[in-house]
Design an enzyme around this catalytic site. Structure first.
Site, PDB file in Angstrom:
ATOM      1  N   HIS A  16     -90.974 -46.759 -40.392  1.00  0.00           N
ATOM      2  CA  HIS A  16     -91.171 -45.435 -40.341  1.00  0.00           C
ATOM      3  C   HIS A  16     -91.486 -45.024 -41.609  1.00  0.00           C
ATOM      4  CE1 HIS A  16     -89.503 -44.585 -35.996  1.00  0.00           C
ATOM      5  NE2 HIS A  16     -89.419 -45.697 -36.086  1.00  0.00           N
ATOM      6  N   ASP A 119     -89.719 -37.011 -38.880  1.00  0.00           N
ATOM      7  CA  ASP A 119     -89.822 -38.256 -38.204  1.00  0.00           C
ATOM      8  C   ASP A 119     -89.282 -38.072 -36.838  1.00  0.00           C
ATOM      9  OD1 ASP A 119     -89.983 -41.331 -38.385  1.00  0.00           O
ATOM     10  OD2 ASP A 119     -88.285 -40.942 -37.273  1.00  0.00           O
ATOM     11  N   ALA A 352     -92.837 -62.784 -44.157  1.00  0.00           N
ATOM     12  CA  ALA A 352     -94.297 -62.790 -43.855  1.00  0.00           C
ATOM     13  C   ALA A 352     -94.975 -61.812 -44.473  1.00  0.00           C
ATOM     14  CB  ALA A 352     -94.408 -63.118 -42.453  1.00  0.00           C
ATOM     15  N   GLN A 354     -97.624 -59.875 -43.620  1.00  0.00           N
ATOM     16  CA  GLN A 354     -98.233 -59.626 -42.385  1.00  0.00           C
ATOM     17  C   GLN A 354     -99.758 -59.025 -42.509  1.00  0.00           C
ATOM     18  OE1 GLN A 354     -96.417 -59.109 -38.546  1.00  0.00           O
ATOM     19  NE2 GLN A 354     -97.549 -57.352 -38.214  1.00  0.00           N
ATOM     20  N   HIS A 369     -94.007 -58.979 -31.376  1.00  0.00           N
ATOM     21  CA  HIS A 369     -92.698 -58.255 -30.615  1.00  0.00           C
ATOM     22  C   HIS A 369     -93.343 -57.021 -30.085  1.00  0.00           C
ATOM     23  CE1 HIS A 369     -93.311 -56.555 -34.550  1.00  0.00           C
ATOM     24  NE2 HIS A 369     -92.229 -55.798 -34.163  1.00  0.00           N
ATOM     25  N   ASN A 373     -96.522 -50.705 -35.250  1.00  0.00           N
ATOM     26  CA  ASN A 373     -97.468 -50.946 -36.320  1.00  0.00           C
ATOM     27  C   ASN A 373     -98.160 -52.229 -36.376  1.00  0.00           C
ATOM     28  OD1 ASN A 373     -96.541 -48.563 -37.691  1.00  0.00           O
ATOM     29  ND2 ASN A 373     -94.915 -49.382 -38.803  1.00  0.00           N
ATOM     30  N   ALA A 392     -86.300 -51.377 -28.521  1.00  0.00           N
ATOM     31  CA  ALA A 392     -87.279 -50.237 -28.665  1.00  0.00           C
ATOM     32  C   ALA A 392     -87.997 -49.835 -27.630  1.00  0.00           C
ATOM     33  CB  ALA A 392     -87.685 -49.913 -30.207  1.00  0.00           C
ATOM     34  N   GLN A 394     -90.923 -51.594 -27.291  1.00  0.00           N
ATOM     35  CA  GLN A 394     -91.832 -52.537 -27.349  1.00  0.00           C
ATOM     36  C   GLN A 394     -92.393 -53.172 -25.915  1.00  0.00           C
ATOM     37  OE1 GLN A 394     -89.756 -55.424 -30.069  1.00  0.00           O
ATOM     38  NE2 GLN A 394     -89.814 -53.927 -31.744  1.00  0.00           N
TER      39      GLN A 394
END
Length: 485
Positions: A16, A119, A352, A354, A369, A373, A392, A394
């Site tokens: 976040h 947020d 990683a 990414q 997953h 993001n 969450a 996902q």
């Protein structure tokens, strides 16, 4: 020329924080009248957050970071840890806002406080904004369709008196304006299906409606249907300004650091692989599996015969909400002889880099997953996803990518592995299911690849001068400046 300062209050988690800082960068780069102050909360000491903030602070003028005092919530209530911490910070936020307001009133050169940007988990801070008479805005780090789902569930509960927890283990399908297709209840997030957490989600959604506007990390071309559903006037204005990505990889490339060395090693291995031949497996900053599931993944990779780069992390101790860590010895986590048998085609890593991996031409698929993001990054770099959601929102993101948008394939869309599970059931995805998903991913049909490539191009154009997100960002700045008066 009226100068305006925005106070940003991100959640105390790296995913976040990064997207919040990236949207702030876009704002200050776009308009020289703007400056931004971040109020930083911390769950715990985190070197990753520290190095990220240090690198951003050094590079970005008109952006500053203030650390709030650390309050320790009751350790006996681990499930409430996150929201407790945010609530405990309200007095500290109030004190910092008071200082900024006083400074602005005393100095003619100081910018006017234009608002507080919160947020999605920090809605209690709307009270602070109201106390000082400044507008509050929301920065929503997930997609527009999931924002719509939150509003839909809240209206279902408050207006139609439906208890959403009754959808748990049901075969119901929900029809809502934010999706073209009916949503199976089995992919609803756990927070909607557990009463204690549902109450928090409902409270957040009600408070979203109090804000002056909602900035969303998405772009019009990706979620046109969901975004058009917000135009009925029942919600605050929604501004799709994404994709918001940390493409500079701030905080990850410290020269001589352990991460820098790991990055070089991974890049060297990728450089040696044929184009689009590698399947990359990574499950986010909080993603990990127990030994039984790790064995199934290893077996699937070996059986598939595809080249692979696998980010494998060690789970935190049972009951702890700590982030996974790298294994000291990967051999201990994997089936005997696995590393030797696959050394010609595979590489197992811990942490990683990414962005660099997805950008590399040898990577042809991403077992993910489906964190928002990661989903946006996969689209940006035109790397198709095989969806394996964990926690969450996902499962919802996976449904959106597979069914709603037709941009991904499935490993197990309704899989869930989160700390809300109390029934002790072990949810194992078999090696056969994983292997089938990997083969579907790496042998993706031409139409899906073409569709993803088109969306990738649109994601980049959205941020360019004249693109949809560029225009929406300008609209937000204009509306925010108008609201100061």
């Amino acid at each position: 020329m009226t100068k305006a300062e925005l106070i940003f209050i991100p959640s105390p988690v790296i995913g976040h924080l990064v997207s919040t800082v990236e949207v702030a960068k876009l704002l200050v780069e776009r308009d020289e009248r703007l400056s931004i102050t971040f109020l930083i909360m911390r769950l715990r000491s985190d070197s990753k957050i520290d190095s990220y903030i240090d690198s951003v602070s050094a590079a970005c003028k008109r952006m500053r970071f203030i650390d709030l005092p650390k309050d320790e919530p009751d350790p006996n209530q681990a499930n409430k840890h996150f929201l407790q911490l945010i609530e405990a910070q309200k007095p500290h936020v109030k004190e910092e806002v008071s200082k900024l307001v006083s400074h602005s009133e005393l100095s003619h050169d100081s910018p006017t406080l234009g608002g507080i940007v919160l947020d999605m988990f920090c809605t209690s801070m709307i009270d602070v904004a109201n106390e000082f008479g400044v507008p509050s805005y929301l920065f929503y780090t997930s997609g527009a369709a999931f924002l719509g789902l939150e509003f839909y569930i809240q209206a279902l509960h408050d207006e139609q008196k439906v208890d959403p927890t009754e959808f748990k283990d049901s075969d119901a399908e929900l029809v809502m304006p934010y999706l073209r297709n009916p949503l199976p209840a089995k992919v609803l997030p756990s927070v909607i299906l557990i009463k204690e957490w549902l109450l928090a989600l409902l409270d957040h959604a009600r408070r979203f409606r109090e804000t002056k506007g909602i900035i969303v990390n998405t772009f019009e071309e990706l979620e046109s249907h969901a975004l058009s559903s917000f135009s009925n006037g029942n919600t605050p204005p929604v501004y799709p300004v994404g994709p918001i990505l940390n493409l500079n990889r701030d905080g990850d490339r410290d020269t001589g650091s352990d991460r820098s060395n790991k990055y070089k090693d991974i890049k060297q291995w990728l450089d040696e692989q044929p184009q689009s031949s590698v399947v990359y497996l990574c499950f986010g900053s909080m993603g990990s599996f127990d030994m039984d599931q790790v064995r199934e993944i290893a077996c699937a990779l070996e059986q598939s015969g595809h080249r692979f780069l696998w980010s494998l992390r060690q789970p935190s101790p049972q009951g702890m909400m700590e982030a996974p860590t790298d294994y000291a010895n990967l051999q201990e986590a994997l089936p005997e002889g696995f590393l030797d048998r696959t050394m010609e085609i595979g590489k197992v890593i811990g942490w990683a880099p990414q962005i660099d991996i997805l950008a590399h031409p040898s990577v042809g698929g991403f077992v993910s997953h489906c964190g928002w993001n990661s989903t946006l990054e996969s689209i940006w770099f035109d790397v198709p996803i095989a969806a394996w959601p964990l926690y969450a929102e996902q499962q919802f993101n996976a449904f959106q990518m597979i069914v709603e948008l037709g941009l991904a394939v499935e490993i197990k869309m309704d899989y869930r592995k989160d700390h809300f599970q109390t029934d002790g059931n072990k949810n194992i995805v078999t090696s056969e299911e994983i292997e089938r998903g990997i083969r579907c991913l790496m042998e993706l049909d031409h139409e899906k690849r073409k569709k993803l490539k088109t969306m990738s191009e649109k994601s980049r154009k959205a941020l360019m001068n004249g693109g949809s997100s560029y225009i929406w960002l300008g609209r937000f700045i204009q509306d925010m400046m108008d609201n100061i008066a």
